[in-house]
Design a protein around this motif. Sequence first.
Motif, short mmCIF file in Angstrom:
data_model
loop_
_atom_site.label_atom_id
_atom_site.label_comp_id
_atom_site.label_asym_id
_atom_site.label_seq_id
_atom_site.Cartn_x
_atom_site.Cartn_y
_atom_site.Cartn_z
N VAL A 131 76.28 -146.00 -49.12
CA VAL A 131 75.76 -147.22 -48.51
C VAL A 131 76.97 -148.04 -48.10
N ILE A 132 77.14 -148.28 -46.79
CA ILE A 132 78.41 -148.83 -46.31
C ILE A 132 78.28 -150.22 -45.70
N GLY A 133 77.09 -150.83 -45.74
CA GLY A 133 76.96 -152.17 -45.19
C GLY A 133 75.54 -152.51 -44.82
N GLY A 134 75.40 -153.58 -44.06
CA GLY A 134 74.08 -154.05 -43.67
C GLY A 134 74.08 -155.56 -43.51
N ASP A 135 72.90 -156.15 -43.65
CA ASP A 135 72.79 -157.60 -43.47
C ASP A 135 71.55 -158.09 -44.22
N THR A 136 71.56 -159.34 -44.55
CA THR A 136 70.36 -159.99 -45.11
C THR A 136 70.11 -161.28 -44.33
N THR A 137 68.82 -161.58 -44.14
CA THR A 137 68.46 -162.84 -43.49
C THR A 137 67.08 -163.25 -44.00
N SER A 138 66.67 -164.45 -43.65
CA SER A 138 65.37 -164.93 -44.10
C SER A 138 64.27 -164.51 -43.13
N SER A 139 63.05 -164.48 -43.65
CA SER A 139 61.89 -164.09 -42.87
C SER A 139 60.76 -165.05 -43.17
N THR A 140 59.97 -165.36 -42.16
CA THR A 140 58.79 -166.21 -42.38
C THR A 140 57.53 -165.37 -42.54
N SER A 141 57.66 -164.05 -42.46
CA SER A 141 56.47 -163.19 -42.49
C SER A 141 56.66 -161.96 -43.36
N GLY A 142 57.13 -162.16 -44.57
CA GLY A 142 57.22 -161.04 -45.50
C GLY A 142 58.54 -160.31 -45.42
N LEU A 143 58.49 -159.02 -45.71
CA LEU A 143 59.69 -158.20 -45.89
C LEU A 143 59.85 -157.24 -44.72
N MET A 144 61.07 -157.13 -44.21
CA MET A 144 61.42 -156.16 -43.17
C MET A 144 62.70 -155.45 -43.58
N LEU A 145 62.73 -154.14 -43.35
CA LEU A 145 63.93 -153.36 -43.63
C LEU A 145 64.34 -152.60 -42.38
N SER A 146 65.62 -152.60 -42.11
CA SER A 146 66.17 -151.76 -41.05
C SER A 146 67.25 -150.89 -41.67
N VAL A 147 67.07 -149.59 -41.57
CA VAL A 147 68.03 -148.65 -42.13
C VAL A 147 68.63 -147.82 -41.00
N THR A 148 69.93 -147.70 -40.99
CA THR A 148 70.62 -146.82 -40.05
C THR A 148 71.32 -145.73 -40.84
N ALA A 149 71.08 -144.49 -40.46
CA ALA A 149 71.71 -143.35 -41.13
C ALA A 149 72.72 -142.71 -40.19
#
Length: 351
Positions: A131-149
């Motif tokens: 796992v080499i990185g990513g980002d976190t941010t706030s959401s007004t509508s629940g949980l979202m995940l974006s994964v890049t392989a």
Amino acid sequence: MFENSQESRTNLSELGEFGLIDHLTKNFSPKLESTIKAIGDDAAVLNFENKQTLVSTDLLIEGVHFDLAYMPLKHLGYKAVMVNLSDIYAMNGTATQVTISIAVSNRFPVEALEELYAGIQLAAKLYNVDVIGGDTTSSTSGLMLSVTALGVAEKDEVVYRDGAKPNDLLVLTGDLGAAYMGLQVLEREKEVFKANPNAQPDLDQYTYLIERQLKPEARKDIAPLLKDLDVKPTSMIDISDGLSSEIIHLCKNSKVGANLFEEKIPLDPAVISVCEEFEIDSTMIALSGGEDYELLFTISQDDYDKIKGNPHLTVIGHMTEENEGMHLVTRANQKLPLIARGWNSMEEKED
């Protein structure tokens, strides 16, 4: 969503964005030689030397791709990684790194995200990816995940969707339909719970189906298996949207037709049993269910003897000339047009 509502809850605001990233990623340390720099700088640094680099990304959104009423967060983290690794394996490659980005609302405490990342960490460990990185941010509508392989393959080993030829054999790994029927069982139990919150579901007989839905496994084993057998597929794709959709993708990209034989489609006995319980046709589920994350590929007929009898592989049909079309050959020997009825994330939903 949480097993014990009395457990401590740490608000995300207590850590802040960068503190949260540090907290969730503190247990990730690079293991692969190709990872020069991972988490902790403006960008990761990778060195794949002379190999081809493979990249795939997926976005998972609460309420569209998953339901936290029955999807544990640890399982969600694991599955999010599997979805992307499967695409790398479908190119006949080796997965090496992933990045994880999440958007999360303040209804989730830090402890919930720890569970999510525990699943991500387990997947990374078992499949030997960093796992080499990513980002976190706030959401007004629940949980979202974006994964890049990311992954690698030698230039002459990469397999695309456009290489199938007429008379090539159509080969499938594993079995189909269990993930979709697992989802049906979970959705049914959710409705029972809504009607009677004291009801305790008995899911023992559905273990295989539910596991295939909540904790799928990508087919990391197939590329090395085929290499050991001295077989290079002529085309390949993973089965995320249903068998019929994926066959059509291969046919359109390769400009060929196909005959798929209904009697050859591998179904686990548990799938057949639950399809009877739900009064659903098991062939339809295999064709349209999706989320199996098995691999579908074509090989030259010359390679048949090399895979014959292998328990991981089933020949389910063959490719034809493009003008012959794409067909399902039923058990009654009728030829029916193959239609893509797999899941479509852009399909309009009725109110």
